[in-house]
Design a protein around this motif. Structure first.
Motif, PDB file in Angstrom:
ATOM      1  N   UNK A 134       0.746  -1.215   0.121  1.00  0.00           N
ATOM      2  CA  UNK A 134      -0.067  -0.083  -0.061  1.00  0.00           C
ATOM      3  C   UNK A 134       0.784   1.163  -0.021  1.00  0.00           C
ATOM      4  N   UNK A 135       0.573   2.339  -0.883  1.00  0.00           N
ATOM      5  CA  UNK A 135       1.193   3.620  -0.915  1.00  0.00           C
ATOM      6  C   UNK A 135       0.537   4.665  -0.214  1.00  0.00           C
ATOM      7  N   UNK A 318       8.085   3.082   2.358  1.00  0.00           N
ATOM      8  CA  UNK A 318       8.414   2.891   3.691  1.00  0.00           C
ATOM      9  C   UNK A 318       7.818   4.210   4.402  1.00  0.00           C
ATOM     10  N   UNK A 319       8.018   4.123   5.688  1.00  0.00           N
ATOM     11  CA  UNK A 319       7.687   5.442   6.586  1.00  0.00           C
ATOM     12  C   UNK A 319       8.427   6.815   6.120  1.00  0.00           C
ATOM     13  N   UNK A 320       9.761   6.806   6.087  1.00  0.00           N
ATOM     14  CA  UNK A 320      10.390   7.967   6.009  1.00  0.00           C
ATOM     15  C   UNK A 320       9.936   8.616   4.391  1.00  0.00           C
ATOM     16  N   UNK A 321      10.075   7.900   3.324  1.00  0.00           N
ATOM     17  CA  UNK A 321       9.720   8.065   2.102  1.00  0.00           C
ATOM     18  C   UNK A 321       8.085   8.611   2.127  1.00  0.00           C
ATOM     19  N   UNK A 335       1.919   3.847   5.690  1.00  0.00           N
ATOM     20  CA  UNK A 335       3.172   3.339   6.539  1.00  0.00           C
ATOM     21  C   UNK A 335       2.831   3.508   8.002  1.00  0.00           C
ATOM     22  N   UNK A 336       2.990   2.761   9.009  1.00  0.00           N
ATOM     23  CA  UNK A 336       2.776   2.973  10.335  1.00  0.00           C
ATOM     24  C   UNK A 336       3.761   4.058  10.895  1.00  0.00           C
ATOM     25  N   UNK A 337       4.346   4.429  11.303  1.00  0.00           N
ATOM     26  CA  UNK A 337       5.564   5.144  11.665  1.00  0.00           C
ATOM     27  C   UNK A 337       5.726   6.257  10.703  1.00  0.00           C
ATOM     28  N   UNK A 338       5.069   6.817   9.888  1.00  0.00           N
ATOM     29  CA  UNK A 338       5.481   7.793   8.828  1.00  0.00           C
ATOM     30  C   UNK A 338       5.406   9.483   9.433  1.00  0.00           C
ATOM     31  N   UNK A 339       5.112   9.660  10.861  1.00  0.00           N
ATOM     32  CA  UNK A 339       5.241  10.805  11.396  1.00  0.00           C
ATOM     33  C   UNK A 339       4.097  11.638  11.055  1.00  0.00           C
TER      34      UNK A 339
END
Length: 419
Positions: A134-135, A318-321, A335-339
């Protein structure tokens, strides 16, 4: 002479070594949908960083239009020149899964699912296998023109909170300004799902339609009434979202039902309209759900390097991207931890902050509305045709729902016979 020859040998050796190293690089072809040129800088930086961290990888990025991507992908796979990582909507992905053209992500040793919200990961699950990362996603919200509201005698913060108020607001706007209040983008099967209507059920191993209900008839009547009273444009069913957006930007529409990602287009095309725009939650019937507009990333089965493709797809989503992309595109992250908890716009844009905040809060009501049946395209087409006839008053709402049911039975019976 010997010295010159020695230097030449060294140059040839170094050059050959360089060519060998270059030849050893794995090429990953990556496709997106409708993201260039707006996000060129983001993707160029992301690819540059990934290649720096993975010097054995060369990413080739190509952006495609939504209307062309499926046919182009099928053509390339038939030629055995498949891309490796492809951005697809759940609808496009579903049809490819049914044709066994996608590589199951769940076949890899790593369990990628833990990094994403479970409900969004499950959108890509078919028959127990996962086919997608998923994006980004968004939920539709309501944007409205405060100036048109004022001319219609409506207080700025008195926006519609439910479906009945939406109709009353449209009536006031049309009566006092001559402008249409809104132009809904209607997918009738989505309207049924949102209302909690089951589209089908399984009886004795056979798929049967289940949507012929009183609630379905009421939904059709509501839209019939809007058209009969000239509260929505006559070209609502054929005009598409782009026409609704154009009308809103031109000050010819009071309310725009839209995704948060389109807010920048309003600002670019008409700063004045942007300045008089406010945002509010999407109007729903009681207990209704919201469609989650999700984009996925898949790996075609004919990818020459599925493992490397999966690594890049995981990095991309991923979370950072995702955090960086979500901020740039006014969308939400899967993403779970994507801030994504701090949704305030870094440039102090109050409208953008409000839009993202509303979209985020609505996620708890959001569901995927992809029809995961082999004959989905045919079934949806039948519903759209009969809905269109009903809205034009060629059939009653009851007749339309009955005809939808009959159309489904004809299609499903053929499918049941071939199984």
């Amino acid at each position: 002479m010997k010295k010159i020859l020695f230097i030449l040998i060294i140059i040839i050796t170094v050059f050959s070594a360089g060519k060998t190293l270059s030849a050893e690089k794995t090429e990953i072809e990556f496709w997106t949908i409708n993201l260039s040129p707006r996000f060129d800088e983001y993707f160029e930086n992301l690819i540059e960083n990934y290649e720096r961290e993975n010097p054995d990888i060369n990413i080739i990025w190509e952006d495609n239009s939504f209307s062309a991507v499926k046919q182009k992908l099928l053509y390339r796979m038939a030629e055995d020149r498949s891309p490796d990582v492809v951005n697809l909507s759940p609808e496009l992905m579903t049809s490819l899964v049914k044709e066994d053209l996608l590589y199951p992500v769940s076949n890899f040793d790593k369990d990628f699912s833990q990094d994403y919200y479970q409900g969004l990961w499950e959108v890509g699950v078919f028959n127990g296998k996962s086919y997608a990362f998923p994006w980004y996603l968004s939920t539709q919200i309501m944007m409205y023109n405060k100036e048109i509201f004022m001319f219609a005698g409506i207080e700025e913060n008195d926006y519609p909170k439910n479906i009945d108020e939406l109709k009353l607001t449209a009536e006031k706007i049309k009566e006092n300004t001559g402008i249409y209040g809104f132009m809904p983008q209607i997918k009738i099967h989505h309207e049924f799902i949102k209302a909690g209507i089951e589209l089908y059920t399984e009886k004795n191993g056979r798929i049967m339609p289940a949507f012929n209900t009183k609630k379905a008839v009421e939904i059709l009547r509501w839209y019939q009434n809007l058209m009969q009273k000239d509260l929505i444009p006559a070209d609502t069913l054929t005009g598409g979202y782009n026409l609704a957006l154009e009308r809103y930007i031109n000050g010819e529409l009071g309310i725009l039902i839209t995704g948060p990602q389109f807010i920048d287009k309003i600002k670019e095309e008409s700063p004045y309209i942007y300045d008089v725009t406010a945002a509010a939650p999407l109007v729903l019937r009681e207990g209704e759900k919201i469609s989650a507009a999700l984009m996925n990333v898949v790996i075609p089965k004919k990818s020459k390097n599925p493992e490397k493709a999966a690594e890049f797809a995981h990095y991309l989503t991923g979370a950072e991207a995702q955090q960086e992309f979500a901020e740039k595109a006014n969308v939400l992250s899967s993403a779970k931890n994507a801030g994504g908890e701090d949704l305030k716009n870094k440039n102090g844009d109050l409208l953008k902050s409000a839009v993202r905040e509303i979209s985020k809060k609505q996620l708890k009501k959001a569901v995927d509305m992809t029809l995961k049946l082999p004959q989905a395209d045919e079934l949806i087409r039948v519903m759209d045709i009969e809905f269109g006839r009903a809205v034009k008053s060629k059939n009653t709402a009851e007749e339309a729902v009955n005809r939808m049911e009959k159309g489904w039975l004809d299609i499903l019976n053929k499918g049941n016979e071939t199984e």
